[in-house]
Design a protein around this motif. Structure first.
Motif, PDB file in Angstrom:
ATOM      1  N   VAL A  91     -21.385  -7.285 -31.186  1.00 52.32           N
ATOM      2  CA  VAL A  91     -20.805  -6.340 -32.146  1.00 52.32           C
ATOM      3  C   VAL A  91     -20.711  -6.989 -33.522  1.00 52.32           C
ATOM      4  N   GLU A  92     -20.288  -8.246 -33.570  1.00 55.01           N
ATOM      5  CA  GLU A  92     -20.184  -8.943 -34.857  1.00 55.01           C
ATOM      6  C   GLU A  92     -21.551  -9.057 -35.533  1.00 55.01           C
ATOM      7  N   LYS A  93     -22.567  -9.334 -34.760  1.00 56.77           N
ATOM      8  CA  LYS A  93     -23.908  -9.455 -35.330  1.00 56.77           C
ATOM      9  C   LYS A  93     -24.329  -8.144 -35.980  1.00 56.77           C
ATOM     10  N   LYS A  94     -24.120  -7.043 -35.275  1.00 53.99           N
ATOM     11  CA  LYS A  94     -24.484  -5.733 -35.824  1.00 53.99           C
ATOM     12  C   LYS A  94     -23.678  -5.419 -37.078  1.00 53.99           C
ATOM     13  N   GLN A 105     -16.791   0.506 -50.097  1.00 60.30           N
ATOM     14  CA  GLN A 105     -15.711  -0.488 -50.087  1.00 60.30           C
ATOM     15  C   GLN A 105     -14.782  -0.267 -48.890  1.00 60.30           C
ATOM     16  N   ASN A 106     -14.486   0.972 -48.555  1.00 59.24           N
ATOM     17  CA  ASN A 106     -13.604   1.283 -47.422  1.00 59.24           C
ATOM     18  C   ASN A 106     -14.189   0.776 -46.103  1.00 59.24           C
ATOM     19  N   ILE A 107     -15.477   0.980 -45.909  1.00 61.84           N
ATOM     20  CA  ILE A 107     -16.128   0.515 -44.673  1.00 61.84           C
ATOM     21  C   ILE A 107     -16.136  -1.003 -44.623  1.00 61.84           C
ATOM     22  N   TRP A 113     -11.247  -6.262 -41.429  1.00 60.94           N
ATOM     23  CA  TRP A 113     -10.060  -6.243 -40.555  1.00 60.94           C
ATOM     24  C   TRP A 113     -10.461  -6.379 -39.085  1.00 60.94           C
ATOM     25  N   LYS A 114     -11.532  -5.714 -38.713  1.00 62.91           N
ATOM     26  CA  LYS A 114     -12.013  -5.804 -37.331  1.00 62.91           C
ATOM     27  C   LYS A 114     -12.484  -7.219 -37.004  1.00 62.91           C
ATOM     28  N   PHE A 115     -13.150  -7.879 -37.962  1.00 62.90           N
ATOM     29  CA  PHE A 115     -13.583  -9.266 -37.758  1.00 62.90           C
ATOM     30  C   PHE A 115     -12.385 -10.166 -37.474  1.00 62.90           C
ATOM     31  N   LYS A 116     -11.324  -9.979 -38.250  1.00 64.89           N
ATOM     32  CA  LYS A 116     -10.125 -10.815 -38.079  1.00 64.89           C
ATOM     33  C   LYS A 116      -9.481 -10.588 -36.711  1.00 64.89           C
ATOM     34  N   LEU A 121      -9.105 -12.295 -30.602  1.00 67.74           N
ATOM     35  CA  LEU A 121      -9.528 -11.964 -29.238  1.00 67.74           C
ATOM     36  C   LEU A 121     -10.536 -12.994 -28.726  1.00 67.74           C
ATOM     37  N   LYS A 122     -11.459 -13.375 -29.590  1.00 71.17           N
ATOM     38  CA  LYS A 122     -12.484 -14.349 -29.210  1.00 71.17           C
ATOM     39  C   LYS A 122     -11.846 -15.692 -28.850  1.00 71.17           C
ATOM     40  N   ASN A 123     -10.895 -16.154 -29.639  1.00 68.90           N
ATOM     41  CA  ASN A 123     -10.214 -17.419 -29.341  1.00 68.90           C
ATOM     42  C   ASN A 123      -9.473 -17.360 -28.014  1.00 68.90           C
TER      43      ASN A 123
END
Length: 187
Positions: A91-94, A105-107, A113-116, A121-123
């Protein structure tokens, strides 16, 4: 003489009655004692809600030397956690590809925020992988299955947070690997 034999008969009868009563009560007590419980052999599907509980259960089984049960649970947690990490990375790659394109800018803010949130979650899942991999590696090392033990223990070292605490997954995995490679004290 007849009084004496009647008395002896009553005495023998009373002794037999007491012995039989004790035997029947003892037999009843044995029947009422439940058999010792065996560990739960059916494992539920691993989910985000029960992954930590399953790791704790695997650790309890290890403490009780129930290696087969601990290995089954640890392997399933390991595979589940690896799948979650693979999903996050896909998902991060996409979404990184989307960030490179001209988007609003909104997207962009929403994606940041989703990356953070996903990084947290990844950790968490990397720690699950580390713990499950350590349990699997430990059990395989006990079974003298060195090649498989090394595979899991390397995963544990890669995914665990660095720590110098003697009871951390990182140090335990590193030390067990050093033992398997005959490098004690070198790492």
């Amino acid at each position: 003489m007849e009084k004496r034999s009647g008395f002896q008969f009553v005495l023998i009868f009373a002794i037999l009655f007491v012995l039989l009563a004790n035997l029947s009560f003892g037999a009843q007590r044995k029947v009422k004692t439940p058999p010792p419980k065996k560990p739960q052999t059916t494992i539920q599907a691993i989910t985000d809600e029960n992954v930590e509980a399953n790791l704790k259960l695997a650790e309890e089984y290890l403490k009780k030397n129930l290696d087969a049960e601990a290995l089954e649970i640890s392997s399933r947690v390991y595979e589940y956690a690896k799948g979650v990490i693979e999903l996050i990375e896909a998902v991060e790659k996409k979404e990184r590809e989307m960030m490179d394109k001209a988007i609003s800018q909104n997207i962009q803010e929403s994606l940041l925020w989703k990356f953070k949130r996903r990084e947290i979650l990844k950790n968490r899942y990397m720690e699950y992988i580390a713990k499950a991999a350590f349990f699997c590696g430990y059990i395989h090392a006990k079974r003298n299955e060195t090649e498989t033990a090394v595979k899991y223990l390397l995963e544990a070292v890669r995914n665990a947070r660095f720590s110098e605490s003697f009871d951390s997954i990182y140090v335990k995995s590193k030390n067990l690997l050093a033992t398997l490679y005959s490098l004690e004290g070198e790492l």
